[in-house]
Design a protein around this motif. Structure first.
Motif, short mmCIF file in Angstrom:
data_model
loop_
_atom_site.label_atom_id
_atom_site.label_comp_id
_atom_site.label_asym_id
_atom_site.label_seq_id
_atom_site.Cartn_x
_atom_site.Cartn_y
_atom_site.Cartn_z
N SER A 14 29.06 -5.05 -50.68
CA SER A 14 29.61 -6.23 -51.34
C SER A 14 29.21 -7.48 -50.57
O SER A 14 29.13 -7.45 -49.34
CB SER A 14 31.14 -6.14 -51.42
N GLN A 15 29.02 -8.56 -51.31
CA GLN A 15 28.75 -9.84 -50.67
C GLN A 15 29.91 -10.21 -49.75
O GLN A 15 31.05 -9.87 -50.05
CB GLN A 15 28.63 -10.93 -51.73
N ASP A 16 29.60 -10.90 -48.68
CA ASP A 16 30.64 -11.32 -47.74
C ASP A 16 30.36 -12.75 -47.31
O ASP A 16 29.42 -13.01 -46.56
CB ASP A 16 30.64 -10.37 -46.53
N GLY A 17 31.15 -13.68 -47.84
CA GLY A 17 30.94 -15.09 -47.55
C GLY A 17 31.13 -15.42 -46.09
O GLY A 17 30.53 -16.35 -45.56
N GLU A 18 31.94 -14.65 -45.40
CA GLU A 18 32.18 -14.90 -43.97
C GLU A 18 30.90 -14.74 -43.16
O GLU A 18 30.62 -15.52 -42.27
CB GLU A 18 33.25 -13.92 -43.47
N LYS A 19 30.16 -13.69 -43.48
CA LYS A 19 28.95 -13.40 -42.70
C LYS A 19 27.69 -13.79 -43.46
O LYS A 19 26.59 -13.50 -43.01
CB LYS A 19 28.92 -11.92 -42.34
N ALA A 20 27.84 -14.41 -44.64
CA ALA A 20 26.72 -14.82 -45.50
C ALA A 20 25.93 -13.61 -46.00
O ALA A 20 24.83 -13.77 -46.53
CB ALA A 20 25.80 -15.82 -44.79
N TYR A 21 26.49 -12.41 -45.86
CA TYR A 21 25.79 -11.20 -46.30
C TYR A 21 25.69 -11.21 -47.82
O TYR A 21 26.69 -11.31 -48.53
CB TYR A 21 26.55 -9.97 -45.82
N GLY A 22 24.46 -11.14 -48.31
CA GLY A 22 24.25 -11.18 -49.76
C GLY A 22 24.24 -12.61 -50.29
O GLY A 22 24.03 -12.82 -51.48
N TYR A 23 24.48 -13.60 -49.43
CA TYR A 23 24.44 -15.01 -49.82
C TYR A 23 23.23 -15.71 -49.22
O TYR A 23 22.60 -16.54 -49.86
CB TYR A 23 25.71 -15.75 -49.37
N ASN A 24 22.92 -15.42 -47.95
CA ASN A 24 21.78 -16.11 -47.36
C ASN A 24 20.48 -15.50 -47.86
O ASN A 24 20.46 -14.42 -48.45
CB ASN A 24 21.88 -16.13 -45.82
N GLU A 25 19.39 -16.23 -47.63
CA GLU A 25 18.09 -15.79 -48.18
C GLU A 25 17.63 -14.49 -47.54
O GLU A 25 16.87 -13.74 -48.13
CB GLU A 25 17.05 -16.88 -47.96
N GLU A 26 18.11 -14.22 -46.32
CA GLU A 26 17.64 -13.05 -45.58
C GLU A 26 18.24 -11.75 -46.09
O GLU A 26 17.62 -10.70 -45.99
CB GLU A 26 17.97 -13.21 -44.08
N THR A 27 19.50 -11.79 -46.59
CA THR A 27 20.16 -10.52 -46.93
C THR A 27 20.35 -10.30 -48.42
O THR A 27 20.87 -9.26 -48.82
CB THR A 27 21.53 -10.41 -46.22
N LYS A 28 19.94 -11.28 -49.26
CA LYS A 28 20.08 -11.07 -50.71
C LYS A 28 19.36 -9.79 -51.15
O LYS A 28 19.83 -9.07 -52.03
CB LYS A 28 19.50 -12.26 -51.48
N ALA A 29 18.23 -9.51 -50.52
CA ALA A 29 17.44 -8.33 -50.91
C ALA A 29 18.18 -7.02 -50.66
O ALA A 29 17.88 -6.00 -51.29
CB ALA A 29 16.11 -8.32 -50.15
N MET A 30 19.18 -7.04 -49.76
CA MET A 30 19.91 -5.80 -49.46
C MET A 30 20.68 -5.31 -50.69
O MET A 30 20.96 -4.12 -50.81
CB MET A 30 20.90 -6.02 -48.31
N LEU A 31 21.06 -6.22 -51.56
CA LEU A 31 21.89 -5.84 -52.71
C LEU A 31 21.08 -5.75 -54.00
O LEU A 31 21.63 -5.72 -55.10
CB LEU A 31 23.08 -6.81 -52.85
N GLN A 32 19.75 -5.68 -53.86
CA GLN A 32 18.89 -5.49 -55.03
C GLN A 32 18.94 -4.02 -55.47
O GLN A 32 19.02 -3.12 -54.64
CB GLN A 32 17.43 -5.84 -54.69
N THR A 33 18.89 -3.83 -56.78
CA THR A 33 18.82 -2.47 -57.34
C THR A 33 17.86 -2.50 -58.52
O THR A 33 17.37 -3.57 -58.90
CB THR A 33 20.20 -2.00 -57.86
N SER A 34 17.66 -1.34 -59.13
CA SER A 34 16.81 -1.30 -60.33
C SER A 34 17.48 -2.03 -61.48
O SER A 34 16.85 -2.29 -62.50
CB SER A 34 16.52 0.15 -60.70
N HIS A 35 18.77 -2.34 -61.32
CA HIS A 35 19.49 -3.10 -62.35
C HIS A 35 19.59 -4.58 -61.97
O HIS A 35 20.37 -5.31 -62.56
CB HIS A 35 20.91 -2.53 -62.53
N GLY A 36 18.87 -5.00 -60.95
CA GLY A 36 18.96 -6.38 -60.47
C GLY A 36 19.94 -6.49 -59.31
O GLY A 36 20.38 -5.48 -58.75
N PHE A 37 20.30 -7.73 -58.99
CA PHE A 37 21.21 -7.99 -57.87
C PHE A 37 22.64 -7.59 -58.25
O PHE A 37 23.15 -8.00 -59.30
CB PHE A 37 21.16 -9.49 -57.53
N ILE A 38 23.27 -6.78 -57.41
CA ILE A 38 24.65 -6.35 -57.68
C ILE A 38 25.53 -6.75 -56.49
O ILE A 38 25.30 -6.30 -55.37
CB ILE A 38 24.72 -4.83 -57.93
N PRO A 39 26.53 -7.60 -56.72
CA PRO A 39 27.30 -8.15 -55.59
C PRO A 39 28.42 -7.25 -55.07
O PRO A 39 29.11 -7.60 -54.12
CB PRO A 39 27.89 -9.43 -56.16
#
Lengths: 663, 194
Positions: free
Chosen positions: A88-113
Motif C-alpha cells: 500500500s502507498q504510504d505518505g509518511e515514507k513517500a512509498y508509492g508516491y515518489n518517482e522512485e517507488t511508484k514502479a513497486m506498485l505496478q501490476t499487469s492491471h496498472g498501478f494499484i495503491p
C-alpha cells in the motif's frame, strides 16, 4: 486482648504477603512459575517489561492484513518500531508516491495503491532462520514481496499470473530455494470470457514456485503446477525428511461457484495436496514443462540508484498435475482444512479442519509407504487420492471448535488456535493428548512462535493474533483495533503475559531472535555509492536545469538548510522535479521535504539517499517548502521559496547557493 | 653489539611507528551519540575515528561558528620529515654506540615533543576561539565574554552538551616507549663502558 490478637493476625498476614511477593519477584525468568508467578501481577509485568534503554529479545514481523503493510514489533514488550510499506502507498515514507517507488506498485492491471498482506516468512538456510529477507504475499492482486532485513525496506515485488487470491503464500522452503504462491479461487486459465456456471471441471488453479537467487534475493517464477479448480488455502513446506515436498490445504473441492459457505461445506473430506517439487524439477529437466503466455509485472528496487523499475513478463512455465504421475497426491482431510502445518522434524502434517471439532494429523512416512503400496482411494482429475487410513498418523480429539493454525515449540508440543471457541490449545505430537488450553480475546486467527515455521523454533513465546477486541481497549468509535497476545510457553502451562493493539489486521507473523538481525541493520546509505541519475552529492553539484516544460532541481539537504533554497523562473504549466539528496552521513539524521500545493506526499530521505517529488504549480506566487523531519536545533529554519511566474513570463531561471544567485 | 646499542636502535624504530599508528585522539561524547564521534590525529592527517566522524564534528561545530577541521596543515608537511630524520639519527647513534649521543637524542626528542604539544595547543586555541561572526548560536560566558570551544590538551572537559576527551594514541605511546628506551640505553651504556 481481642485487639491484640487482631493485630498479631494482621502482622502475620503482612509478613506472609511480603514473603510471597519477594519469592515471585525473584523469579523473573518466566520458567516454571506458572502458579506462583502468574498469581502475582507484578511478576507478569516484569516479564514483558523492557526497561528504558534496554532492547527486546525478539523481532516480531506482524502483517497488517488489509493495511497491506508489515509492522515490526519488539517482543516481549509488544512495542511497535516501524511499519514497512509493502503493498500500500504510504505518505509518511513517500512509498508509492515518489518517482522512485511508484514502479513497486505496478501490476499487469496498472498501478494499484493497496493490497491485503497476509503471511510473512523469514528466509531459511538448512531449515533454520537466516535473517536475510522476509517474504510476504498480496492476497487480492496476487503478488509476493521481498523485504530486506538490512534496510527493512521492500526491495522486490513479483506478480503471480493465473492466480486469484494468493492466500497460500509466501512460505519458503528450507534453503529458500522457492517461495510459493497459490490461489484461493479457481479461475479460467488462461483468463477468458465464459459463464461462471461452467466453473466445475473447467476452472483451474495454479500453484507457483518462485525461485529465489541466493545472492541477490531476486525472484522469478520457475514453474506453476496446474491443478483442479479447488480453493487452495494455506501451505507449508516439508522439512528434514519431507524436504522437497510442499503441502497445500484445499476447500471447495465441491467446486461450487456461489454461496460457498453452504455449497463448499458439503464434502466430508477435502484434501491436503502434497506437491513433490523435486519431481517437478525432474519433469522440467525432461522437457515436460509447457510455456504459456501470461502477463505479470516484476518490480525490483535498486539500492544503488534508490530507484525501482518495473518489467512486464510475458510467459510462464507450467506443469499439468493431471498428466504427470507422481507430481501431486491428495491426502483426504476432514472438513475444509484451513491451516496446513508441518512439524519441525518434517514428519507430521497437521490439517486444521476449520469446520471440524478434531484435528487431523498425517504422517509423511506413512504417506510415502502409501504411495509405494498404491493405497489409493480413486483419483480427482487424474490425481491419486491416498487412502485416509493409510496416511493418517492420529487425531487430536475434540480439542476445541474451529481449528485454524498450528505452530510448534521444538520440544514435541504443538499449539493450535481455535477461532470459534477463541482459545489456544497445547497438545502433544505423537500421543495427541491435549495438555493445556488458554482463552484469547477474541477469535484468534494465526499464532506465531519465533522460528515456528522452521526446523528450529525458539519456543519461549507464542503470539496469538486476534480479529476482534470489543471491550479490551478504550473504545475508538465503531472501528476498534485488532490485537496480539503474548504467551509464555516455557512452562507446562501457557501463561498470557501481554495484550497489545496492532496495525491493521495482524494476520500472521514471523519472528526471530534480535541478535540475528541487529548487527546487519543498516545505519546510512553511503553517499559515494549513490548512483541515482539525479543525485547531487555535494552542494557544488546543486543546480536547476530546464528541459522544455520540465524543470529538474538537483537539491541537497544537510543540517540545517536546502541547497538551493530560493528558486525563480518557474512558470505555471511547468512540471517541477525536486531531486533531493540527503548529504548527511550520520545515523538517524533523515530530512524531509514538502511543497505547498504539490499533489503528492512529502519525501522522507535517509542519509545518502536521493528521492524525487513532482510538483506542477497551478498558481502564480511565491510558494514555500520546508523540512518535515525534526532534524536539528535549526530545523524550523530549514525552509525555502519557489517563485512561480505566469506561463509566458521571461523571468530568468536562477537559484540561490550559499546566499548567492546562480543561473 | 652491546645491549645499549640494541636498545637505542629499538627506541629509534619505535619512533618510526608514528608512520603506522595515529598520534593523538579527540573524542566527543553526548547523549545523542551513543557511539562517540572522534578524530584521530596522525603525523600526516586528521582522520575519522569511525567513518564520517570528521564530517559530523564539522556539522555540529558549524552551529557555533567553528571552522572546519583542516584537511591539510603545514604541520603535515613537516612532521614526517622531522620524525623520519630523528628516527634515522637515532639508528645512526645506536650504531655509533656513544651513550652521550643517546642522551642528546633523548633531550632533542623531549624538546621537539614539547614544541609539538605547544603547536597543538595553539591550533586548539585558534580552533576553539576564532568563530564566525555569523554563527547561528552564540553563547556567552557568565562574565559576558563569548564562549570558546577549545578542546582540552590532555584529559576531559565539558563543552556545552559534549564531553571532549583528548588522549594520546598508539603512535604516541610507542614514541614515549622509544624515548624511554633511549634513556635506559644511556644508563646501560654508561655502565657497560665503566
Amino acid at each position: 486482648m481481642k485487639y491484640l490478637f487482631k493485630s498479631i493476625s494482621f502482622l502475620t498476614l503482612v509478613a506472609l504477603t511480603w514473603a510471597m511477593t519477594s519469592c515471585g519477584g525473584g523469579n523473573q525468568g518466566g520458567a516454571a512459575n506458572n502458579n506462583s508467578g502468574s498469581a502475582l501481577g507484578k511478576s507478569t509485568a516484569e516479564r514483558v517489561f523492557v526497561a528504558p534503554g534496554e532492547l527486546d529479545e525478539f523481532y516480531g514481523f506482524i502483517s497488517g492484513g488489509f493495511s497491506g503493510q508489515l509492522a515490526v514489533y519488539g517482543l516481549p514488550s509488544g512495542r511497535l518500531f516501524k511499519v514497512i510499506p509493502v503493498f500500500s502507498q504510504d505518505g509518511e515514507k513517500a512509498y508509492g508516491y515518489n518517482e522512485e517507488t511508484k514502479a513497486m506498485l505496478q501490476t499487469s492491471h496498472g498501478f494499484i495503491p493497496w493490497d491485503d498482506s497476509h503471511h510473512p516468512d523469514i528466509s531459511q538456510t538448512n531449515g533454520e532462520l537466516d535473517g536475510r529477507w522476509v517474504f510476504i504475499n498480496a492476497n487480492n492482486t496476487p503478488r509476493i514481496a521481498r523485504v530486506s532485513l538490512e534496510t527493512f525496506e521492500t526491495e522486490e515485488i513479483i506478480e503471480i499470473p493465473n492466480s486469484a487470491g494468493n492466500h497460500s503464500s509466501a512460505f519458503v522452503t528450507e534453503n529458500t530455494e522457492y517461495v510459493v504462491a497459490g490461489t484461493r479461487f479457481g479461475v479460467p486459465i488462461p483468463q477468458r470470457d465464459m459463464s461462471i456456471e461452467d466453473y466445475k471441471g473447467n476452472f483451474k488453479a495454479a500453484l507457483s514456485f518462485v525461485k529465489v537467487d541466493q545472492e541477490t534475493g531476486h525472484m522469478n517464477i520457475a514453474f506453476q503446477v496446474l491443478m483442479p479448480g479447488f480453493d487452495y488455502d494455506l501451505t507449508h513446506p516439508g522439512r528434514g525428511k519431507s524436504h522437497g515436498w510442499m503441502f497445500f490445504s484445499t476447500y471447495n473441492t465441491e467446486e461450487a461457484n456461489s454461496l460457498l459457505e453452504v455449497n463448499a461445506s458439503q464434502n466430508d473430506k477435502d484434501f491436503i495436496a502434497a506437491v513433490n517439487w523435486k519431481k517437478a524439477e525432474e519433469y522440467i529437466a525432461a522437457g515436460k514443462g509447457k510455456k504459456m503466455p501470461a502477463k505479470y509485472a516484476h518490480n525490483v528496487y535498486d539500492e544503488a540508484t534508490h530507484t525501482a523499475t518495473s518489467t512486464m513478463e510475458n510467459e510462464v512455465l507450467t506443469l499439468d498435475a493431471s498428466e504427470l504421475p507422481g507430481l501431486v497426491y491428495f491426502l483426504p482431510t476432514p472438513k475444509s482444512p484451513h491451516g496446513c502445518d508441518v512439524d519441525p522434524t518434517g514428519e507430521y502434517i497437521v490439517g486444521n479442519g476449520k469446520l471440524a471439532a478434531s484435528l487431523t494429523v498425517h504422517s509423511f512416512t506413512k504417506m510415502q509407504q502409501a504411495i509405494k503400496d498404491k493405497a489409493f482411494d480413486g483419483d480427482a482429475y487424474g490425481i491419486p487420492i491416498l487412502k485416509f487410513e493409510a496416511v493418517n498418523a492420529g487425531t487430536v480429539v475434540q480439542p476445541g471448535l474451529g481449528p485454524l493454525h498450528t505452530e510448534f515449540d521444538g520440544k514435541g508440543n504443538a499449539y493450535t488456535t481455535f477461532f470459534i471457541s477463541s482459545e489456544v490449545v497445547k497438545w502433544k505430537l505423537g500421543t495427541w493428548e491435549v495438555l493445556d488450553r488458554k482463552p484469547t480475546y477474541y477469535s484468534v486467527g494465526h499464532l506465531m512462535i519465533p522460528g515456528g515455521n522452521s526446523r528450529k523454533p525458539f519456543g519461549k513465546y507464542l503470539v496469538a493474533m486476534n480479529k476482534i477486541t470489543k471491550d479490551r481497549y478504550l473504545p475508538t468509535g465503531p472501528e476498534v483495533c485488532q490485537s496480539a497476545q503474548l504467551y509464555d510457553i516455557t512452562g507446562d502451562k501457557m501463561e498470557m503475559l501481554l495484550d497489545f493493539p496492532t496495525v491493521g489486521e495482524p494476520h500472521y507473523a514471523a519472528g526471530c531472535p534480535a541478535s540475528l538481525l541487529m548487527k546487519n541493520s543498516r545505519k546510512i546509505f553511503k553517499l559515494e555509492d549513490n548512483k541515482h541519475p539525479y543525485a547531487a552529492k555535494s552542494e557544488s553539484e546543486a543546480k536547476v536545469v530546464r528541459k522544455g516544460k520540465n524543470v529538474h532541481i538537483y537539491m541537497t539537504m544537510i543540517r540545517s538548510h536546502f541547497a538551493p533554497d530560493n528558486i525563480e523562473g518557474i512558470k505555471v504549466g511547468d512540471k517541477v522535479f525536486f531531486h533531493v539528496t540527503n548529504l548527511e552521513q550520520d545515523y538517524d539524521v533523515p530530512h524531509g521535504i514538502s511543497m505547498l500545493g504539490a499533489n503528492t506526499s512529502e519525501l522522507l530521505i535517509m542519509p545518502g539517499q536521493t528521492e524525487t517529488l513532482v510538483w506542477e504549480p497551478k498558481e502564480v506566487g511565491v510558494w514555500p517548502f520546508y523540512c518535515t523531519d525534526f532534524c536539528s536545533a535549526l530545523h524550523q529554519e530549514m525552509q525555502g521559496y519557489v517563485r512561480v511566474s505566469p506561463a509566458g513570463s521571461n523571468v530568468p531561471l536562477k537559484w540561490s547557493l550559499d546566499g548567492e544567485w546562480n543561473q | 653489539m652491546k645491549k645499549s646499542n640494541i636498545l637505542m636502535i629499538i627506541g629509534s624504530l619505535l619512533l618510526l611507528s608514528l608512520f603506522i599508528f595515529p598520534l593523538w585522539n579527540i573524542t566527543l561524547e553526548a547523549p545523542q551519540y551513543p557511539t562517540p564521534i572522534g578524530m584521530d590525529i596522525w603525523i600526516t592527517k586528521i582522520a575519522d575515528h569511525n567513518p564520517n566522524d570528521v564530517k559530523n564534528i564539522n556539522l555540529m561545530n558549524h552551529y557555533v561558528g567553528m571552522k572546519k577541521i583542516p584537511e591539510h596543515m603545514k604541520e603535515f608537511d613537516i612532521f614526517p620529515w622531522v620524525i623520519g630524520a630523528m628516527g634515522l639519527l637515532g639508528i645512526i647513534f645506536g650504531f655509533m654506540g656513544k651513550p652521550k649521543l643517546f642522551l642528546f637524542w633523548f633531550i632533542l626528542m623531549a624538546i621537539l615533543g614539547i614544541a609539538g604539544m605547544y603547536d597543538f595547543y595553539l591550533w586548539e586555541y585558534d580552533y576553539g576561539h576564532s568563530l564566525s561572526p555569523k554563527a547561528a548560536i552564540k553563547f556567552l560566558n557568565p562574565d559576558g565574554t563569548p564562549m570558546a570551544y577549545q578542546p582540552p590538551l590532555l584529559g576531559s572537559k565539558k563543552i556545552l552538551n559534549f564531553k571532549a576527551t583528548s588522549l594520546p594514541m598508539t603512535g604516541a605511546y610507542l614514541m614515549f616507549l622509544g624515548m624511554f628506551a633511549s634513556l635506559i640505553a644511556y644508563f646501560v651504556g654508561k655502565k657497560e663502558n665503566a
